[in-house]
Design a protein around this motif. Structure first.
Motif, PDB file in Angstrom:
ATOM      1  N   VAL A   8      37.348  34.294   3.332  1.00  0.00           N
ATOM      2  CA  VAL A   8      36.136  34.520   4.114  1.00  0.00           C
ATOM      3  C   VAL A   8      35.987  33.408   5.149  1.00  0.00           C
ATOM      4  CG1 VAL A   8      33.614  34.576   4.002  1.00  0.00           C
ATOM      5  CG2 VAL A   8      34.962  35.834   2.314  1.00  0.00           C
ATOM      6  N   VAL A  12      35.978  33.708   9.298  1.00  0.00           N
ATOM      7  CA  VAL A  12      34.901  33.169  10.134  1.00  0.00           C
ATOM      8  C   VAL A  12      35.474  32.188  11.153  1.00  0.00           C
ATOM      9  CG1 VAL A  12      32.803  31.752  10.100  1.00  0.00           C
ATOM     10  CG2 VAL A  12      33.105  33.570   8.410  1.00  0.00           C
ATOM     11  N   ARG A  15      37.147  34.109  13.982  1.00  0.00           N
ATOM     12  CA  ARG A  15      36.138  34.686  14.882  1.00  0.00           C
ATOM     13  C   ARG A  15      35.512  33.604  15.749  1.00  0.00           C
ATOM     14  NH1 ARG A  15      38.781  37.775  13.151  1.00  0.00           N
ATOM     15  NH2 ARG A  15      38.398  39.785  12.233  1.00  0.00           N
ATOM     16  N   HIS A  57      32.293  38.603  14.864  1.00  0.00           N
ATOM     17  CA  HIS A  57      31.710  37.482  14.119  1.00  0.00           C
ATOM     18  C   HIS A  57      30.625  37.992  13.170  1.00  0.00           C
ATOM     19  CE1 HIS A  57      29.683  33.660  13.294  1.00  0.00           C
ATOM     20  NE2 HIS A  57      28.567  34.225  13.723  1.00  0.00           N
ATOM     21  N   ALA A  60      32.146  39.571  10.180  1.00  0.00           N
ATOM     22  CA  ALA A  60      32.752  38.599   9.259  1.00  0.00           C
ATOM     23  C   ALA A  60      31.701  37.808   8.496  1.00  0.00           C
ATOM     24  CB  ALA A  60      33.658  37.643  10.033  1.00  0.00           C
ATOM     25  N   THR A  61      30.531  37.622   9.082  1.00  0.00           N
ATOM     26  CA  THR A  61      29.514  36.828   8.395  1.00  0.00           C
ATOM     27  C   THR A  61      28.520  37.693   7.640  1.00  0.00           C
ATOM     28  OG1 THR A  61      28.219  36.730  10.445  1.00  0.00           O
ATOM     29  CG2 THR A  61      29.651  34.846   9.938  1.00  0.00           C
ATOM     30  N   GLU A  62      28.117  38.822   8.212  1.00  0.00           N
ATOM     31  CA  GLU A  62      27.087  39.657   7.601  1.00  0.00           C
ATOM     32  C   GLU A  62      27.637  40.808   6.774  1.00  0.00           C
ATOM     33  OE1 GLU A  62      24.016  41.120  10.133  1.00  0.00           O
ATOM     34  OE2 GLU A  62      23.842  39.232  11.234  1.00  0.00           O
ATOM     35  N   GLY A  63      28.882  41.172   7.001  1.00  0.00           N
ATOM     36  CA  GLY A  63      29.445  42.336   6.328  1.00  0.00           C
ATOM     37  C   GLY A  63      29.600  42.137   4.831  1.00  0.00           C
ATOM     38  N   GLY A  66      31.057  39.061   3.154  1.00  0.00           N
ATOM     39  CA  GLY A  66      31.082  38.061   4.216  1.00  0.00           C
ATOM     40  C   GLY A  66      30.481  36.738   3.776  1.00  0.00           C
ATOM     41  N   LEU A  67      30.550  35.782   4.666  1.00  0.00           N
ATOM     42  CA  LEU A  67      30.087  34.430   4.361  1.00  0.00           C
ATOM     43  C   LEU A  67      28.625  34.406   3.930  1.00  0.00           C
ATOM     44  CD1 LEU A  67      30.619  31.364   4.350  1.00  0.00           C
ATOM     45  CD2 LEU A  67      29.852  31.345   6.744  1.00  0.00           C
ATOM     46  N   GLU A  69      26.743  36.685   2.595  1.00  0.00           N
ATOM     47  CA  GLU A  69      26.568  37.275   1.267  1.00  0.00           C
ATOM     48  C   GLU A  69      27.004  36.290   0.181  1.00  0.00           C
ATOM     49  OE1 GLU A  69      29.066  40.627  -0.757  1.00  0.00           O
ATOM     50  OE2 GLU A  69      27.462  41.572   0.430  1.00  0.00           O
TER      51      GLU A  69
END
Length: 150
Positions: A8, A12, A15, A57, A60-63, A66-67, A69
């Protein structure tokens, strides 16, 4: 709390590198107040790339997985920071969409430059602050895990 998954974090970072490249193109387009057709065209291409990179981005962060989560589930104290960053993603996306739509509707020539430039500068300032808060969240999550809670 466990460290965010290295995969993860790598996604990030990739991105973030893509965003850096697009930001350089956009910043180069703002070097001078005078805008020739090639400079404006390069700026427009940079904004389109920045928009695409921002959406990647966000994924990658919200999916899922992702970070944000991982950080949120690992330590609920990060929840307010995660929600703030998500809100910033939405605002940045709207600003970029508006800029790209304006460019598509005719601001792509030098005559549209005076109206476009301050909006791009505002976008870059917002992105800079967002990136700082985003990096701080990742740093705090990793530091908390490595340093322990004492």
């Amino acid at each position: 709390m466990s460290l965010p998954d290295p995969g993860v974090l790598d996604a990030v970072r990739r991105r973030r590198g893509d965003l850096d490249d697009a930001l350089l193109i956009v910043r180069d387009g703002l070097v001078t107040d005078k805008a020739g057709p090639r400079r404006v065209a390069a700026l427009c291409a940079g904004l389109r790339q920045l928009r695409a990179d921002l959406y990647e981005h966000v994924a990658a962060t919200e999916g899922p997985g992702g970070l944000y989560e991982e950080v949120r589930h690992a330590d609920p104290r990060f929840e307010p920071a995660v929600w703030r960053l998500r809100g910033e993603h939405a605002r940045l996306g709207v600003l970029l969409d508006d800029l790209v739509a304006g460019i598509t509707q005719g601001a792509q020539d030098a005559a549209g430059w005076p109206a476009l430039r301050p909006r791009v500068v505002e976008l870059l300032a917002l992105l800079g602050r967002h990136r700082s808060r985003d990096a701080q969240l990742a740093y705090d999550a990793v530091e908390l895990d490595l340093g322990g809670q004492g």
